[in-house]
Design a protein around this motif. Sequence first.
Motif, PDB file in Angstrom:
ATOM      1  N   GLN A  51     -51.256  22.626 -74.642  1.00  0.00           N
ATOM      2  CA  GLN A  51     -51.645  23.932 -74.108  1.00  0.00           C
ATOM      3  C   GLN A  51     -52.121  23.795 -72.661  1.00  0.00           C
ATOM      4  O   GLN A  51     -51.762  24.597 -71.796  1.00  0.00           O
ATOM      5  N   GLU A  52     -52.881  22.754 -72.394  1.00  0.00           N
ATOM      6  CA  GLU A  52     -53.343  22.504 -71.023  1.00  0.00           C
ATOM      7  C   GLU A  52     -52.158  22.298 -70.075  1.00  0.00           C
ATOM      8  O   GLU A  52     -52.162  22.782 -68.942  1.00  0.00           O
ATOM      9  N   ALA A  53     -51.128  21.605 -70.556  1.00  0.00           N
ATOM     10  CA  ALA A  53     -49.942  21.363 -69.729  1.00  0.00           C
ATOM     11  C   ALA A  53     -49.240  22.670 -69.372  1.00  0.00           C
ATOM     12  O   ALA A  53     -48.841  22.873 -68.217  1.00  0.00           O
ATOM     13  N   PHE A  54     -49.110  23.570 -70.327  1.00  0.00           N
ATOM     14  CA  PHE A  54     -48.444  24.843 -70.045  1.00  0.00           C
ATOM     15  C   PHE A  54     -49.290  25.735 -69.140  1.00  0.00           C
ATOM     16  O   PHE A  54     -48.751  26.424 -68.274  1.00  0.00           O
ATOM     17  N   ILE A  55     -50.590  25.688 -69.322  1.00  0.00           N
ATOM     18  CA  ILE A  55     -51.476  26.456 -68.435  1.00  0.00           C
ATOM     19  C   ILE A  55     -51.367  25.930 -67.009  1.00  0.00           C
ATOM     20  O   ILE A  55     -51.269  26.703 -66.053  1.00  0.00           O
ATOM     21  N   LYS A  56     -51.352  24.607 -66.883  1.00  0.00           N
ATOM     22  CA  LYS A  56     -51.224  24.005 -65.552  1.00  0.00           C
ATOM     23  C   LYS A  56     -49.865  24.340 -64.936  1.00  0.00           C
ATOM     24  O   LYS A  56     -49.772  24.651 -63.750  1.00  0.00           O
ATOM     25  N   ALA A  57     -48.816  24.280 -65.738  1.00  0.00           N
ATOM     26  CA  ALA A  57     -47.472  24.607 -65.240  1.00  0.00           C
ATOM     27  C   ALA A  57     -47.420  26.057 -64.760  1.00  0.00           C
ATOM     28  O   ALA A  57     -46.855  26.339 -63.702  1.00  0.00           O
ATOM     29  N   TYR A  58     -48.016  26.954 -65.513  1.00  0.00           N
ATOM     30  CA  TYR A  58     -48.036  28.361 -65.118  1.00  0.00           C
ATOM     31  C   TYR A  58     -48.774  28.526 -63.789  1.00  0.00           C
ATOM     32  O   TYR A  58     -48.301  29.231 -62.895  1.00  0.00           O
TER      33      TYR A  58
END
Length: 186
Positions: A51-58
Amino acid sequence: MNSDREKDIINKVLKGDPDPFGVLVREHQRAIYSLMLRYTGNADEASDLAQEAFIKAYGKLESFDKSKRFFPWLYTLALNIARDWIRKRGREQKVIVPESMDINYHPDDSTSQSQTDKQLDGAKAFDTIMGLGHKYREALILRFKYGFSFKEVASTLEISLSGAKMRVRRGLDMVKDSLMEDNDEQ
């Protein structure tokens, strides 16, 4: 998902519509979760880190170079989060096999002996790959599971092109040697 579709989604998100980003999450969540699970060995931690990875990607989507493929860029962000997680803990985590990558062996009467042998060999090779150190394991997974070019492997792992080729070659040699040892023991 093809590259043009991903770029179309990214353009929509960058123009202010966050909803299409969910399509990218659904497309890549299994791979990112599997990466995190390989590093953490814990389903809850893996879920949080994915989830942290997708938040960072966004949050960093504006920095994405649209002339490249999205997944290698996302995987690089996620890999860096996993590496940071390892550094914070100061130890190498136990590798577990995520369900999405597990190779199951279920022989039945309709399976020929050669098919059965191939399944067993594939399972042995997979187990051997999962037993390699992170740097060789990730290089092989990127190259052969996700179809990354050597250039993309190098970029994702933040190593030189020749370093990427060397890691893949050495990883394959380790797998081959291990399988040969297993065959010699039988």
